[in-house]
Design a protein around this motif. Structure first.
Motif, PDB file in Angstrom:
ATOM      1  N   ARG A  68       0.978  -1.121   0.014  1.00  0.00           N
ATOM      2  CA  ARG A  68      -0.194   0.010  -0.192  1.00  0.00           C
ATOM      3  C   ARG A  68       0.916   1.155   0.050  1.00  0.00           C
ATOM      4  N   ASP A  69       1.804   1.082   0.682  1.00  0.00           N
ATOM      5  CA  ASP A  69       2.646   2.494   0.917  1.00  0.00           C
ATOM      6  C   ASP A  69       3.346   2.656  -0.246  1.00  0.00           C
ATOM      7  N   ALA A  70       3.856   1.804  -1.174  1.00  0.00           N
ATOM      8  CA  ALA A  70       4.175   2.266  -2.332  1.00  0.00           C
ATOM      9  C   ALA A  70       3.553   2.821  -3.425  1.00  0.00           C
ATOM     10  N   VAL A  71       2.076   2.446  -3.476  1.00  0.00           N
ATOM     11  CA  VAL A  71       1.340   2.868  -4.388  1.00  0.00           C
ATOM     12  C   VAL A  71       0.863   4.487  -4.022  1.00  0.00           C
ATOM     13  N   ILE A  72       0.628   4.673  -2.438  1.00  0.00           N
ATOM     14  CA  ILE A  72       0.192   5.947  -2.121  1.00  0.00           C
ATOM     15  C   ILE A  72       1.530   6.974  -2.425  1.00  0.00           C
ATOM     16  N   LEU A  73       2.650   6.310  -2.058  1.00  0.00           N
ATOM     17  CA  LEU A  73       3.754   7.176  -2.427  1.00  0.00           C
ATOM     18  C   LEU A  73       3.768   7.875  -3.895  1.00  0.00           C
ATOM     19  N   LEU A  74       3.641   6.897  -4.727  1.00  0.00           N
ATOM     20  CA  LEU A  74       3.621   7.350  -6.101  1.00  0.00           C
ATOM     21  C   LEU A  74       2.647   8.547  -6.540  1.00  0.00           C
ATOM     22  N   TRP A  75       1.247   8.163  -6.147  1.00  0.00           N
ATOM     23  CA  TRP A  75       0.101   8.920  -6.310  1.00  0.00           C
ATOM     24  C   TRP A  75       0.219  10.171  -5.658  1.00  0.00           C
ATOM     25  N   GLY A  76       0.596  10.097  -4.277  1.00  0.00           N
ATOM     26  CA  GLY A  76       0.896  11.042  -3.414  1.00  0.00           C
ATOM     27  C   GLY A  76       1.698  12.312  -3.904  1.00  0.00           C
ATOM     28  N   ARG A  77       2.814  11.654  -4.356  1.00  0.00           N
ATOM     29  CA  ARG A  77       3.826  12.751  -4.927  1.00  0.00           C
ATOM     30  C   ARG A  77       3.476  13.545  -6.386  1.00  0.00           C
ATOM     31  N   ASN A  78       2.729  12.601  -6.968  1.00  0.00           N
ATOM     32  CA  ASN A  78       2.266  13.253  -8.183  1.00  0.00           C
ATOM     33  C   ASN A  78       1.402  14.299  -7.671  1.00  0.00           C
ATOM     34  N   THR A  79       0.481  14.171  -6.740  1.00  0.00           N
ATOM     35  CA  THR A  79      -0.380  15.059  -6.291  1.00  0.00           C
ATOM     36  C   THR A  79       0.257  16.594  -6.085  1.00  0.00           C
ATOM     37  N   GLU A  80       1.435  16.161  -5.223  1.00  0.00           N
ATOM     38  CA  GLU A  80       2.266  17.259  -4.831  1.00  0.00           C
ATOM     39  C   GLU A  80       2.875  18.079  -6.074  1.00  0.00           C
ATOM     40  N   LEU A  81       3.283  17.368  -7.050  1.00  0.00           N
ATOM     41  CA  LEU A  81       4.009  17.904  -8.205  1.00  0.00           C
ATOM     42  C   LEU A  81       2.745  18.480  -8.947  1.00  0.00           C
ATOM     43  N   LEU A  82       1.735  18.157  -9.064  1.00  0.00           N
ATOM     44  CA  LEU A  82       0.767  18.964  -9.627  1.00  0.00           C
ATOM     45  C   LEU A  82       0.397  20.661  -8.911  1.00  0.00           C
ATOM     46  N   ARG A  83       0.493  20.477  -7.671  1.00  0.00           N
ATOM     47  CA  ARG A  83       0.579  21.700  -6.966  1.00  0.00           C
ATOM     48  C   ARG A  83       1.543  22.720  -7.326  1.00  0.00           C
TER      49      ARG A  83
END
Length: 304
Positions: A233-248
């Motif tokens: 779970r952590d690996a998937v959340i890390l990828l999409w979470g960091r992409n969210t931060e990049l969008l910001r």
């Protein structure tokens, strides 16, 4: 790149075919319920022709991917290490490629795939994007497209998640399902345009499109669930979470454009993060391609 833009190309082909056939029906008979069964053969032909087109397109893409593997992936594996800038980084890059090949062979054996090839999106075409990922399947043959950035320093930790997500599309046969749904959608759109008044026909076509987008979102989330079970779970959340931060970090107009462009095929990153947190999955052991972050770690690019 033509292979990576297949969704857009299919959408416009779908639109053109439906428009031409609908125009032919309306020109010949007018529109309305009085057409009776006259419009039905045209709708059946339209749906069947689209299904044949989709099957032919999948075969062509898988064959193209197999050729691309020889020109990009295999070519790099056969080349000699460069003298500059860093033979060590090059060797690590090639080792990740070899490990990926072994993993794909194991997946192909487990699921009885006749062939599972892989190629770089940015090697086959100089205009390709090294941050992309895609897959296509046709029966027992399939192909995975990955950007070379996923094998380089910084993004290596995300390679297992991206790869397992694309394998999920192949094993779920999402390409074949998409073709069937598009053919059925075209069948219904032609009938709606022939039998219903124009406002109702437009609403029907829009509703069918929304339902198809909903199916696409569900398939993406199902592949995310596979990635959670395979990588944790952590690996998937890390990828999409960091992409969210990049969008910001992007301007508001760029964020809006990215959201509108991707919404027709992919759910937003925040929804994917929440979905990953809610998935009931057993604790995953180390993935065969798992790697620890290195000193070159940085914000990853946007992924499919």
């Amino acid at each position: 790149m033509r292979t990576m833009s297949w969704v857009r190309d299919r959408f416009w082909s779908h639109f053109v075919v439906g428009w031409v056939l609908t125009t032919a029906i309306v020109t010949q008979w007018g529109s309305g319920a009085h057409l009776g069964l006259h419009a039905l053969p045209m709708a059946v032909i339209a749906g069947w022709a689209w299904a044949l087109h989709g099957a032919s397109d999948r075969r062509a893409q898988v064959a193209e991917g197999f050729r691309a593997q020889h020109h990009t992936w295999n070519s790099l594996l056969r080349s000699t290490p460069p003298q500059d800038p860093s033979p060590h980084l090059y060797n690590m890059f090639v080792q990740r490629m070899r490990n990926t090949e072994r993993h794909l062979r194991a997946v192909a054996r487990e699921h009885r795939l006749q062939r599972l090839s892989i190629a770089f999106t940015d090697g086959w075409d100089l205009a390709g994007d090294g941050n992309e990922a895609a897959s296509v399947g046709d029966g027992r043959r399939a192909h995975v497209w990955l950007g070379s950035n996923w094998f380089g320093p910084g993004e290596t930790a995300h390679l297992p998640v991206v790869l397992e997500h694309e394998l999920g599309h192949i094993l779920r046969r999402d390409n074949q399902r998409s073709t069937v749904l598009q053919a059925v959608g075209l069948f219904l759109v032609v009938l709606a345009a022939a039998w219903l008044p124009l406002p109702l026909a437009i609403l029907t076509a829009a509703a069918i499109r929304v339902l198809y987008i909903g199916w696409g979102w569900c398939s993406e989330l199902a592949c995310d669930a596979r990635a959670v079970r395979a990588c944790g779970r952590d690996a998937v959340i890390l990828l999409w979470g960091r992409n969210t931060e990049l969008l910001r970090t992007l301007p508001r107009s760029a964020r809006l454009w990215h959201g509108l462009r991707s919404a027709s095929t992919h759910p937003p990153y925040r929804l994917r993060v929440r979905w990953a947190r809610r998935i009931s999955a057993p604790a995953a052991g180390p993935h065969p391609l798992a790697a620890l972050p290195d000193a070159h770690d940085r914000i990853p690019p946007l992924a499919a």
